[in-house]
Design a protein around this motif. Structure first.
Motif, PDB file in Angstrom:
ATOM      1  N   THR A 136       0.786  -1.187  -0.122  1.00  0.00           N
ATOM      2  CA  THR A 136      -0.022  -0.127  -0.069  1.00  0.00           C
ATOM      3  C   THR A 136       0.680   1.148   0.069  1.00  0.00           C
ATOM      4  OG1 THR A 136      -0.105  -0.138   2.446  1.00  0.00           O
ATOM      5  CG2 THR A 136      -2.144  -0.912   1.025  1.00  0.00           C
ATOM      6  N   THR A 208     -16.567   3.209  13.163  1.00  0.00           N
ATOM      7  CA  THR A 208     -16.019   1.941  12.295  1.00  0.00           C
ATOM      8  C   THR A 208     -14.744   2.346  11.956  1.00  0.00           C
ATOM      9  OG1 THR A 208     -18.259   1.912  11.412  1.00  0.00           O
ATOM     10  CG2 THR A 208     -16.420   0.894  10.169  1.00  0.00           C
ATOM     11  N   TRP A 210     -11.151   0.601  10.453  1.00  0.00           N
ATOM     12  CA  TRP A 210     -10.696  -0.183   9.138  1.00  0.00           C
ATOM     13  C   TRP A 210      -9.808  -1.105   9.150  1.00  0.00           C
ATOM     14  CZ3 TRP A 210      -8.501   4.594   5.939  1.00  0.00           C
ATOM     15  CH2 TRP A 210      -9.521   5.688   5.377  1.00  0.00           C
ATOM     16  N   GLY A 211     -10.113  -2.189   8.587  1.00  0.00           N
ATOM     17  CA  GLY A 211      -9.354  -3.654   8.799  1.00  0.00           C
ATOM     18  C   GLY A 211      -9.716  -4.270  10.083  1.00  0.00           C
ATOM     19  N   SER A 212      -8.453  -5.157  10.660  1.00  0.00           N
ATOM     20  CA  SER A 212      -8.893  -6.019  11.704  1.00  0.00           C
ATOM     21  C   SER A 212      -8.611  -5.285  13.008  1.00  0.00           C
ATOM     22  CB  SER A 212      -8.010  -7.263  11.613  1.00  0.00           C
ATOM     23  OG  SER A 212      -6.780  -6.777  11.681  1.00  0.00           O
ATOM     24  N   HIS A 278     -15.985  -3.022  12.782  1.00  0.00           N
ATOM     25  CA  HIS A 278     -14.737  -3.124  11.646  1.00  0.00           C
ATOM     26  C   HIS A 278     -15.124  -3.138  10.182  1.00  0.00           C
ATOM     27  CE1 HIS A 278     -11.878  -4.045  14.777  1.00  0.00           C
ATOM     28  NE2 HIS A 278     -12.626  -4.222  15.404  1.00  0.00           N
ATOM     29  N   ASP A 279     -14.320  -2.337   9.604  1.00  0.00           N
ATOM     30  CA  ASP A 279     -14.819  -2.630   8.114  1.00  0.00           C
ATOM     31  C   ASP A 279     -13.455  -3.147   7.343  1.00  0.00           C
ATOM     32  OD1 ASP A 279     -14.699  -2.257   5.253  1.00  0.00           O
ATOM     33  OD2 ASP A 279     -14.782   0.047   5.185  1.00  0.00           O
ATOM     34  N   ARG A 280     -13.697  -4.576   7.009  1.00  0.00           N
ATOM     35  CA  ARG A 280     -12.700  -5.455   6.920  1.00  0.00           C
ATOM     36  C   ARG A 280     -12.371  -5.409   5.452  1.00  0.00           C
ATOM     37  NH1 ARG A 280     -11.136  -8.695  11.396  1.00  0.00           N
ATOM     38  NH2 ARG A 280     -12.917  -8.363  12.915  1.00  0.00           N
ATOM     39  N   SER A 281     -13.080  -4.720   4.542  1.00  0.00           N
ATOM     40  CA  SER A 281     -12.860  -4.304   3.157  1.00  0.00           C
ATOM     41  C   SER A 281     -11.618  -3.320   3.050  1.00  0.00           C
ATOM     42  CB  SER A 281     -13.994  -3.622   2.304  1.00  0.00           C
ATOM     43  OG  SER A 281     -14.264  -2.370   2.685  1.00  0.00           O
ATOM     44  N   LYS A 282     -11.283  -2.801   4.157  1.00  0.00           N
ATOM     45  CA  LYS A 282     -10.179  -1.784   4.168  1.00  0.00           C
ATOM     46  C   LYS A 282      -8.803  -2.790   4.459  1.00  0.00           C
ATOM     47  CE  LYS A 282     -12.083   2.293   3.340  1.00  0.00           C
ATOM     48  NZ  LYS A 282     -13.743   1.943   3.315  1.00  0.00           N
ATOM     49  N   PRO A 283      -7.624  -2.020   3.955  1.00  0.00           N
ATOM     50  CA  PRO A 283      -6.627  -2.857   4.171  1.00  0.00           C
ATOM     51  C   PRO A 283      -5.979  -2.604   5.587  1.00  0.00           C
ATOM     52  CG  PRO A 283      -5.904  -0.908   3.215  1.00  0.00           C
ATOM     53  CD  PRO A 283      -7.385  -0.817   2.935  1.00  0.00           C
ATOM     54  N   ASP A 284      -5.168  -3.565   6.152  1.00  0.00           N
ATOM     55  CA  ASP A 284      -4.462  -3.416   7.427  1.00  0.00           C
ATOM     56  C   ASP A 284      -3.072  -2.862   7.373  1.00  0.00           C
ATOM     57  OD1 ASP A 284      -6.045  -4.620   9.019  1.00  0.00           O
ATOM     58  OD2 ASP A 284      -5.333  -6.473   9.206  1.00  0.00           O
TER      59      ASP A 284
END
Ligand code: GFB
Length: 328
Positions: A136, A208, A210-212, A278-284
């Protein structure tokens, strides 16, 4: 033995950004009398001719290169051409102009995202270029690595005194609070603040993430970075090269925490008691990036702002800004 630079002319490139502003205020506060800055409207640092002309006119003794295109994980991922292109162009113009006009010392600001995604923790300066980057932010990282390498090459070939500071994730007053482009800390402060009492029944709405929330980050208060810049400006060249032959110094606080734990701390500071989703569509992104600060420790500098204190000050700044925007 410290160097007394306070009467020297210091050009702070990027003095309107969070980092440049903090450096300006800090140097001004400790007695530096001759600070110079230009806004991006007055001087486009991507333009080598305009930059060279500015250096010839102003003849700064010292340069702090804090001008950069920066942003959080999503902005890095969405605008790769801007992140690599603008940063390469700015660095090239400023470092070359500093070399050509005989600046005494240049401090280039990088970022710890230059280290490999899976570098051993804590990450020492020696882990540079030992493995693949986090996808990223590879564009930004490649530009910052090139900036550091240009400084190292200027020192090696011409003896120029150019030093790179690699700060860990920064935060503080003046940060970007735009939810699309910001880093995690200001984003979570804003989200928690806006969610307070925002549920239909007047209770706190969910926030919310992002990610885990499992990645770990180390956060450095921007005034601490400003003090590190002052410290390095005043440290004799030989002392720096003894601990950092490549001219590279990590700056951090030596502790990290997970994004989930950061969220809990921010909820406590803001007074948000609603749920966290959590919005898990976003990158960690990178799983962890704790820096090894032993080089700066050896020189005698350490950060002194506790994370909670720094976040409280940043939150006060944010609330004041929100209130003054509403009143305007
Ligand atoms: O701060 P951040 O955007 O950048 O994200 P990086 C850190 C972590 O927080 C990631 C998570 O795991 C994000 O998914 N996160 C959770 C959030 N909620 C949010 C949110 O609402 N906003 C944001 N932004 N993140 C940047 C690099 O990486 O760090 C840059 O992309 C630079 O190049 C900078 O090096 C210091 O720490 O992942």
């Amino acid at each position: 033995m410290r160097i007394d630079n306070q009467s020297g002319k210091v050009y702070i490139a990027g003095h309107r950004g969070m980092v440049g502003q903090a450096i300006w205020q800090h140097l001004d506060g400790v007695g530096y009398e001759n600070l110079v800055g230009r806004t991006s409207d007055e001087l486009d640092l991507r333009d080598p001719h305009a930059t060279r002309q500015f250096f010839e006119e102003e003849q700064p003794d010292f340069v702090v290169l804090a001008a950069a295109r920066v942003g959080g994980i999503l902005a890095n991922d969405r605008y790769p051409a801007d992140f690599i292109g603008d940063n390469l162009a700015i660095q090239q113009s400023v470092i070359n102009a500093a070399h050509e006009t005989g600046v005494d010392r240049l401090i280039f600001l990088g970022s710890t995202c230059i280290y490999p995604k899976h570098a051993p923790q804590p990450m020492s300066e020696d882990s540079l270029l030992t493995g693949p980057l986090e996808p990223t932010n590879q564009w930004y990282a490649v530009a910052k690595i090139a900036g550091h390498k240009l400084c190292e090459a200027m020192h090696r070939q011409h003896g120029d005194d150019m030093v790179t500071l690699m700060p860990t994730n920064l935060y503080g007053p003046g940060d970007d609070f735009d939810l699309e482009t910001s880093h995690v800390l200001p984003a979570l402060l804003r989200k928690a603040h806006e969610a307070k009492g925002a549920a239909p029944d007047g209770s706190d709405a969910p926030v919310t993430l992002w990610g885990s929330g499992e990645p770990k980050r180390e956060f450095l208060y921007v005034d601490d970075l400003a003090d590190a810049v002052r410290f390095v400006l005043e440290t004799p060249k030989d002392e720096i090269r003894e601990v950092a032959p490549d001219g590279m110094l990590n700056v951090g606080i030596g502790e990290d925490l997970s994004i989930n734990d950061l969220m809990a701390l921010i909820q406590d500071i803001v007074g948000h008691n609603g749920p966290v989703e959590h919005d898990r569509s976003k990158p960690d992104g990178t799983p962890r990036k704790l820096v090894d600060t032993s080089r700066l420790d050896t020189l005698g500098w350490q950060a002194d702002t506790a994370l909670r204190d720094g976040i409280e000050t940043t939150y006060d700044w944010f609330k004041q800004r929100v209130t003054s925007n509403v009143e305007r």
